[in-house]
Design an enzyme around this catalytic site. Structure first.
Site, PDB file in Angstrom:
ATOM      1  NE  ARG A  54      14.090  13.168  11.728  1.00 35.34           N
ATOM      2  CZ  ARG A  54      14.407  14.288  11.106  1.00 35.34           C
ATOM      3  NH1 ARG A  54      13.496  14.951  10.450  1.00 35.34           N
ATOM      4  NH2 ARG A  54      15.641  14.748  11.151  1.00 35.34           N
ATOM      5  N   GLY A  87      20.677  12.959   9.686  1.00 34.70           N
ATOM      6  CA  GLY A  87      20.671  13.629   8.381  1.00 34.70           C
ATOM      7  C   GLY A  87      20.906  12.697   7.210  1.00 34.70           C
ATOM      8  N   GLY A 127      21.475  18.006  13.015  1.00 33.46           N
ATOM      9  CA  GLY A 127      22.020  19.215  13.630  1.00 33.46           C
ATOM     10  C   GLY A 127      22.147  19.106  15.135  1.00 33.46           C
TER      11      GLY A 127
END
Length: 395
Positions: free
Chosen positions: A35, A354, A377
């Protein structure tokens, strides 16, 4: 929507919502920096233009204000190394520490703010809190797709306080790649749905039935389908109340001409443990005291053959309990098949955040598929057709 390439950041102080919610070990070392590295091009573009960057993010789910475990100070050194410059740190995200450092920030400099979620107002989408944050910069950049489905202060509410709202590279790539899958998929289009529960994926599965040629079902949710069809699943994961829904989805797939493929064998164990006794059984024949924890070898072969002929692949959710090495074989084999389809069949492959992103990155294949989403999500909700507050705030 303004994008980075259409905006000049010269002399600007960019307040950037990033998603630095990375996993840390007990020594506060980052165990997966995907990330962070994803956001680096956005930061570098702003610095190259002659702007400065004020980075804000959450980390984990702190319950009661400031917590050592969730402090973003642990990211300062790794981020400095990646960027090749000394990142400054404010030990608060609002207040004197943040505002003084933001005010004195020079072009080419980077300031990281302390965890936004140390304030309950962040998750509540508090307008006053959002306004305080907004005073730190003069242009807002949202590059946190992973939190775009939440109407939090820094991800959506803050937008109203800026004339200039800019979409970061991560956010832009996520939206473009999701749109490509949903609206411009080359056929055959195969979706692989894994993970534990049907209930988490129901809306996406229903939407995909209108778009895909093949729908592969794997992971814990398969046992609910198997039980609904009259099979024995032993102690495997079961959502008993979702059995009618499983049968409904099978019927819908048939009606729409979608090839719904489920496991033909399972690797099961006599306990939920990496060291449990294991055996491969046919689907629907799991003994009473065993539970299915991965797909079996015949299933791997079946799924692989379908994937290798596909031109578009969406993968969301592992095939088994891949955290246990003895039950990671199915997930790793699917990762290999997706890579092979991408490289040899020129398929477009999107890995849906995820656990799937972790699986593909842990196997070292992250750069050998078309795109690895940073948002689990958020991607699911976007593909289900929902409006994401973090995206809407940029429009």
């Amino acid at each position: 929507m303004k994008t980075l390439d259409t905006y000049d950041f010269s002399g600007k102080k960019a307040l950037i919502r990033v998603d630095f919610n990375v996993p840390l070990n007990d020594k506060y070392e980052i165990t997966d920096d995907t990330r962070i590295t994803a956001t680096i091009p956005t930061i570098k573009k702003i610095l190259k233009d002659g702007g400065s960057c004020i980075l804000m993010s959450h980390l984990g789910r702190p319950k009661d204000g400031p917590t050592e475990k969730y402090s973003l100070k642990h990211l300062v050194n790794p981020l400095s190394v990646i960027l090749g410059l000394q990142v400054k740190f404010a030990d608060d995200c609002i207040g004197a520490s943040a505002s003084e450092q933001a005010a004195s920030l020079k072009p080419g400099e980077v300031l990281l703010l302390e965890n936004l979620r140390f304030y309950k107002e962040e998750e509540k989408g508090d307008v006053t809190f959002a306004e305080k944050l907004s005073k730190l910069g003069n242009v807002w950049v949202n590059d946190a797709f992973g939190t775009a489905h939440r109407a939090h202060a820094s991800t959506a509410v803050i937008g109203q306080f800026f004339e200039d709202r800019v979409c970061g590279y991560v956010m832009q790539a996520e939206v473009v790649n999701a749109q490509k899958i949903l609206n411009h998929a080359e056929r055959p289009f195969t979706a692989i749905m894994g993970g534990a529960k049907i209930s988490d994926k129901i809306l996406l599965i229903e939407r995909l039935l209108d778009k895909v040629d093949n729908l592969i079902i794997g992971g814990g949710m398969t046992y609910t389908f198997t039980k609904a069809l009259g099979g024995s699943i032993g102690k495997s994961l079961l959502e008993a109340d979702k059995m009618p829904l499983a049968l409904e989805l099978i019927a819908k797939a048939k009606e729409k001409g979608v090839n719904l493929i489920m496991p033909v064998d399972n690797l099961c164990a006599d306990a939920f443990s990496n060291d449990a006794n294991r055996k491969v059984v046919k689907t629907g024949e799991i003994p009473e005291d065993f539970q299915g924890l991965d797909i079996g070898p015949d299933t791997i072969k079946l799924f692989t053959e379908i994937l290798e002929k596909s031109k578009t692949i969406l993968w969301n959710g592992p095939m088994g309990v891949f955290e246990f090495p003895n039950f990671a074989n199915g997930t790793n084999a699917i990762a290999e098949a997706v890579v092979k389809a991408t490289e040899e069949n020129e398929a477009f492959s999107l890995i849906g955040g995820g656990d799937s992103a972790s699986a593909i990155n842990n196997a070292g294949y992250g750069d050998r598929v078309s795109y690895v989403s940073t948002g689990g999500g958020a991607l699911l909700e976007y593909m289900e057709g929902k409006t994401l507050p973090g995206v809407a705030a940029l429009e």
